[in-house]
Design an enzyme around this catalytic site. Structure first.
Site, short mmCIF file in Angstrom:
data_model
loop_
_atom_site.label_atom_id
_atom_site.label_comp_id
_atom_site.label_asym_id
_atom_site.label_seq_id
_atom_site.Cartn_x
_atom_site.Cartn_y
_atom_site.Cartn_z
N GLU A 25 -7.22 -1.08 2.86
CA GLU A 25 -5.79 -0.83 3.04
C GLU A 25 -5.43 -1.04 4.51
O GLU A 25 -5.51 -2.14 5.00
CB GLU A 25 -5.41 0.56 2.47
CG GLU A 25 -5.58 0.55 0.95
CD GLU A 25 -5.17 1.82 0.23
OE1 GLU A 25 -4.87 2.83 0.89
OE2 GLU A 25 -5.15 1.80 -1.01
C1 HEC Z 1 -2.71 -1.77 0.73
C2 HEC Z 1 -1.80 -1.01 -0.13
C3 HEC Z 1 -1.52 0.43 0.19
C4 HEC Z 1 -1.13 0.99 1.40
C5 HEC Z 1 -0.92 0.30 2.72
C6 HEC Z 1 -0.89 2.40 1.12
N1 HEC Z 1 -1.14 2.68 -0.19
FE1 HEC Z 1 -0.85 4.44 -1.13
N2 HEC Z 1 -1.81 3.76 -2.74
C7 HEC Z 1 -2.24 2.47 -2.93
C8 HEC Z 1 -3.05 2.39 -4.13
C9 HEC Z 1 -3.71 1.15 -4.69
C10 HEC Z 1 -3.12 3.71 -4.64
C11 HEC Z 1 -3.91 4.19 -5.86
C12 HEC Z 1 -5.37 4.32 -5.44
C13 HEC Z 1 -6.21 5.15 -6.36
O1 HEC Z 1 -5.67 5.84 -7.22
O2 HEC Z 1 -7.44 5.15 -6.20
C14 HEC Z 1 -2.30 4.54 -3.75
C15 HEC Z 1 -2.02 5.89 -3.96
C16 HEC Z 1 -1.08 6.60 -3.23
C17 HEC Z 1 -0.53 7.90 -3.60
C18 HEC Z 1 -0.85 8.70 -4.86
C19 HEC Z 1 0.27 8.66 -5.85
C20 HEC Z 1 -0.15 9.19 -7.19
O3 HEC Z 1 0.67 9.15 -8.12
O4 HEC Z 1 -1.29 9.61 -7.37
C21 HEC Z 1 0.34 8.27 -2.60
C22 HEC Z 1 1.18 9.53 -2.52
C23 HEC Z 1 0.31 7.21 -1.61
N3 HEC Z 1 -0.54 6.21 -2.03
C24 HEC Z 1 0.97 7.24 -0.39
C25 HEC Z 1 0.68 6.35 0.64
C26 HEC Z 1 1.06 6.57 2.04
C27 HEC Z 1 1.79 7.79 2.56
C28 HEC Z 1 0.63 5.48 2.74
C29 HEC Z 1 0.71 5.25 4.24
C30 HEC Z 1 0.03 6.20 5.06
C31 HEC Z 1 0.01 4.58 1.77
N4 HEC Z 1 0.05 5.16 0.52
C32 HEC Z 1 -0.47 3.32 2.08
C33 HEC Z 1 -1.94 1.40 -2.11
C34 HEC Z 1 -1.56 1.52 -0.78
#
Ligand code: HEC
Ligand code: HEC
Length: 327
Positions: free
Chosen positions: A138
């Site tokens: 990420e």
């Molecule tokens: C490169 C893409 C990417 C970036 C950049 C990213 N995310 Fe995510 N995010 C994901 C993915 C893919 C998942 C699911 C991963 C898993 O479940 O293992 C996730 C899961 C989440 C969830 C969980 C939601 C749920 O319903 O369970 C949250 C809240 C979240 N991210 C917030 C953030 C925040 C705040 C940031 C910045 C600090 C961020 N993400 C940066 C791809 C990204």
């Protein structure tokens, strides 16, 4: 036939009569007891000041949180242009151009879930926000001290951190960064027509949408999709009755190593689901009707008719944030 109790009978294109009037009140009572409208505040928001939320918002949209200034939280959880808190990709591209193996879930209403991530490996938004910044596929920052040092060098943040965390000796630290982002995310509560209906507005849903709601409640979707976010509060096996083709991701098992958790995932919220294609943890299902049919078959051993799928989809679309309804 006495018309006293049947205030009005509508015949849908499907030929299925939907009794409106008295039944609408019954449907509402059932819906309220199984789901209920979204609360106005998210758990943990008691100390969220306006300035802390402002700081969190700036961080959420800032590409400088990634190693090569190429991506922010918003890259994968898009809130700009009235998007649905997702990137609409099967799986997401990270800062180094590599793809992760799961579909990005929406940040809208995420703070109402009982745990974060598809496998629930983090308990809340604050703990979750620490993950992506350091995740190599990420945002790929090398470690927390490197992120703190980088933030410390950005002059536009100094004042905001001081004001957002009054009294703190070193306001710029990794925990406070995550706390501020979480404070912003706790404001992401959506407003939709389904809540208007549950709160008493008889005109909020049309006959087809009401039929979809009724079907959703009677055929068993509610065993897993219940509570105010219509999910987000249990882990359930994907492929409960008919197995899911893709068995690569072992789901909750990865966290617990307990055989009973094989292929279990956090039941996703269905609020705003119209905006969050493609679907499932691997993003394999491209369309909402496709995902609905597949759910009926895999989870309930039901082969839904096109009419049933159609009305359920119509109902699900009533849960799209009013500010984000596609034009
Ligand atoms: C490169 C893409 C990417 C970036 C950049 C990213 N995310 Fe995510 N995010 C994901 C993915 C893919 C998942 C699911 C991963 C898993 O479940 O293992 C996730 C899961 C989440 C969830 C969980 C939601 C749920 O319903 O369970 C949250 C809240 C979240 N991210 C917030 C953030 C925040 C705040 C940031 C910045 C600090 C961020 N993400 C940066 C791809 C990204
Ligand atoms: C036994 C539990 C269970 C039942 C019953 C169930 N679901 Fe699901 N639903 C899940 C789980 C778990 C997922 C996540 C699947 C995955 O990620 O692979 C899911 C995913 C979905 C998705 C995709 C959401 C997204 O963001 O990817 C939709 C839409 C959906 N369900 C609708 C329904 C409908 C409509 C019904 C009734 C016909 C139903 N579900 C019945 C557990 C269930």
């Amino acid at each position: 036939m006495k018309t006293k109790t049947l205030i009005c009978t509508l015949v849908l294109a499907t030929g299925m009569p939907v009794v409106l009037g008295q039944n609408v009140a019954e449907l509402r009572e059932q819906a309220k007891s199984l789901f209920g409208p979204l609360p106005d505040k998210m758990p943990g928001s008691e100390n969220d000041t306006a300035i802390r939320i402002e700081l969190g918002k700036k961080l959420y949209f800032d590409n400088r949180l990634s190693v090569n200034d190429s991506q922010s939280c918003n890259t994968c959880h898009r809130l700009d242009e009235n998007r649905g808190g997702v990137d609409n990709e099967k799986t997401s591209l990270g800062a180094h151009g590599k793809r992760g193996d799961r579909n990005s879930p929406t940040t809208l209403n995420a703070g109402f879930h009982f745990a974060q991530f598809w496998d629930g490996r983090e308990p809340n938004l604050q703990a979750q926000a620490k993950g992506p910044v350091l995740n190599p596929v990420e945002m790929a920052m090398p470690d927390a001290p490197a992120m703190v040092a980088k933030l410390g060098g950005l002059t536009d943040y100094k004042d905001l951190f001081v004001k957002a965390f009054p009294g703190a000796k070193e306001p710029i630290n990794y925990d406070n960064m995550a706390e501020a982002i979480a404070a912003f995310e706790r404001t992401l509560i959506t407003k939709d027509r389904f809540d208007d209906f549950m709160k008493g507005d008889d005109k909020a849903l049309n006959a087809k949408e009401l039929k979809g709601l009724e079907t959703f409640m009677t055929i068993g979707c509610i065993t897993c999709h219940m509570g105010p976010v219509i999910g987000g509060n249990t882990y359930q096996k994907v492929g409960l009755i008919h197995p899911y083709e893709n068995t690569e991701d072992k789901g909750r098992f990865v966290v617990t190593k307990d055989e009973a958790d094989l292929y279990k995932f956090k039941v996703p919220s269905l609020r705003n689901v119209e905006l969050t294609a493609p679907y499932f943890h691997d993003g394999a299902l491209k369309t909402l009707p496709g995902a609905v049919w597949k759910m009926g078959y895999m989870q309930l051993d039901k082969q839904l008719t096109p009419e049933e799928v159609d009305s359920i989809v119509a109902f699900l679309k009533t849960m799209t944030d009013k500010a984000r309804v596609p034009k």
